[in-house]
Design a protein around this motif. Structure first.
Motif, PDB file in Angstrom:
ATOM      1  N   ALA A  25      19.578  49.113  32.467  1.00 11.54           N
ATOM      2  CA  ALA A  25      20.589  49.125  33.520  1.00 11.54           C
ATOM      3  C   ALA A  25      21.259  47.960  33.413  1.00 11.54           C
ATOM      4  O   ALA A  25      20.568  46.758  33.287  1.00 11.54           O
ATOM      5  N   LEU A  26      22.592  48.076  33.182  1.00 14.71           N
ATOM      6  CA  LEU A  26      23.671  46.863  33.292  1.00 14.71           C
ATOM      7  C   LEU A  26      23.997  46.583  34.506  1.00 14.71           C
ATOM      8  O   LEU A  26      25.030  47.353  34.993  1.00 14.71           O
ATOM      9  N   ARG A  27      23.653  45.784  35.154  1.00 14.83           N
ATOM     10  CA  ARG A  27      23.915  45.339  36.694  1.00 14.83           C
ATOM     11  C   ARG A  27      25.277  44.403  36.757  1.00 14.83           C
ATOM     12  O   ARG A  27      25.189  43.338  36.223  1.00 14.83           O
ATOM     13  N   TRP A  28      26.373  44.733  37.378  1.00 14.60           N
ATOM     14  CA  TRP A  28      27.591  43.985  37.233  1.00 14.60           C
ATOM     15  C   TRP A  28      28.319  43.859  38.773  1.00 14.60           C
ATOM     16  O   TRP A  28      27.901  44.965  39.372  1.00 14.60           O
ATOM     17  N   ASN A  29      29.307  43.120  38.719  1.00 17.80           N
ATOM     18  CA  ASN A  29      30.325  43.242  39.828  1.00 17.80           C
ATOM     19  C   ASN A  29      31.435  42.565  39.133  1.00 17.80           C
ATOM     20  O   ASN A  29      31.504  41.842  38.693  1.00 17.80           O
ATOM     21  N   ASN A  30      32.655  43.214  39.991  1.00 19.19           N
ATOM     22  CA  ASN A  30      33.794  42.513  39.783  1.00 19.19           C
ATOM     23  C   ASN A  30      33.989  41.518  41.066  1.00 19.19           C
ATOM     24  O   ASN A  30      34.375  41.965  42.182  1.00 19.19           O
ATOM     25  N   PRO A  31      34.183  40.190  40.839  1.00 22.33           N
ATOM     26  CA  PRO A  31      34.265  39.399  42.042  1.00 22.33           C
ATOM     27  C   PRO A  31      35.564  39.343  42.715  1.00 22.33           C
ATOM     28  O   PRO A  31      35.762  39.166  44.054  1.00 22.33           O
ATOM     29  N   ARG A  32      36.479  40.024  42.063  1.00 26.79           N
ATOM     30  CA  ARG A  32      37.843  40.280  42.927  1.00 26.79           C
ATOM     31  C   ARG A  32      37.839  41.337  43.942  1.00 26.79           C
ATOM     32  O   ARG A  32      38.367  41.464  44.815  1.00 26.79           O
ATOM     33  N   LEU A  33      36.745  42.284  43.540  1.00 30.26           N
ATOM     34  CA  LEU A  33      36.776  43.454  44.485  1.00 30.26           C
ATOM     35  C   LEU A  33      35.264  43.432  45.214  1.00 30.26           C
ATOM     36  O   LEU A  33      35.270  44.207  46.476  1.00 30.26           O
ATOM     37  N   HIS A  34      34.221  43.032  44.735  1.00 25.69           N
ATOM     38  CA  HIS A  34      33.033  43.186  45.431  1.00 25.69           C
ATOM     39  C   HIS A  34      32.431  41.800  46.029  1.00 25.69           C
ATOM     40  O   HIS A  34      32.771  40.777  45.612  1.00 25.69           O
ATOM     41  N   ASP A  35      31.662  41.820  47.007  1.00 24.52           N
ATOM     42  CA  ASP A  35      30.734  40.870  47.721  1.00 24.52           C
ATOM     43  C   ASP A  35      29.839  40.263  46.437  1.00 24.52           C
ATOM     44  O   ASP A  35      29.372  41.000  45.796  1.00 24.52           O
ATOM     45  N   PRO A  36      29.760  39.093  46.692  1.00 28.54           N
ATOM     46  CA  PRO A  36      28.778  38.373  45.606  1.00 28.54           C
ATOM     47  C   PRO A  36      27.295  39.093  45.257  1.00 28.54           C
ATOM     48  O   PRO A  36      26.892  39.133  44.369  1.00 28.54           O
ATOM     49  N   ASP A  37      27.055  39.465  46.502  1.00 28.23           N
ATOM     50  CA  ASP A  37      25.505  40.424  46.286  1.00 28.23           C
ATOM     51  C   ASP A  37      25.611  41.836  45.940  1.00 28.23           C
ATOM     52  O   ASP A  37      24.604  42.402  45.625  1.00 28.23           O
ATOM     53  N   ARG A  38      26.720  42.651  45.753  1.00 29.74           N
ATOM     54  CA  ARG A  38      26.841  43.744  45.442  1.00 29.74           C
ATOM     55  C   ARG A  38      26.634  43.926  43.923  1.00 29.74           C
ATOM     56  O   ARG A  38      27.047  43.263  43.149  1.00 29.74           O
TER      57      ARG A  38
END
Length: 76
Positions: A25-38
């Protein structure tokens, strides 16, 4: 006979055209779109773990890679 529920379905790799069982499972987020904890999740088989991870990492989106069995609930 009932239709399988999402929990019954096998987890498969997120790579385009791949139908192999997911083991990462590669867990990621786009900091421009998502809250830091998402965290969003892509699933990867052993063969595609590097290419999917590299794609996310090159953009600064990859946060962690964990075995599927230890992954928290998957988000869309």
């Amino acid at each position: 006979m009932t239709s399988p529920t999402p929990a019954d379905a096998a987890l498969i790799c997120s790579a385009r055209g791949c139908r192999a069982p997911a083991v990462w499972a590669l867990r990621w987020n786009n900091p421009r779109l998502h809250d830091p904890d998402r965290r969003k999740t892509w699933l990867a088989c052993a063969e595609h773990r590097e290419s999917l991870g590299g794609f996310l990492d090159a953009r600064g989106f990859l946060r962690e890679v964990v075995p599927v069995a230890g992954s928290p609930t998957l988000e869309e």
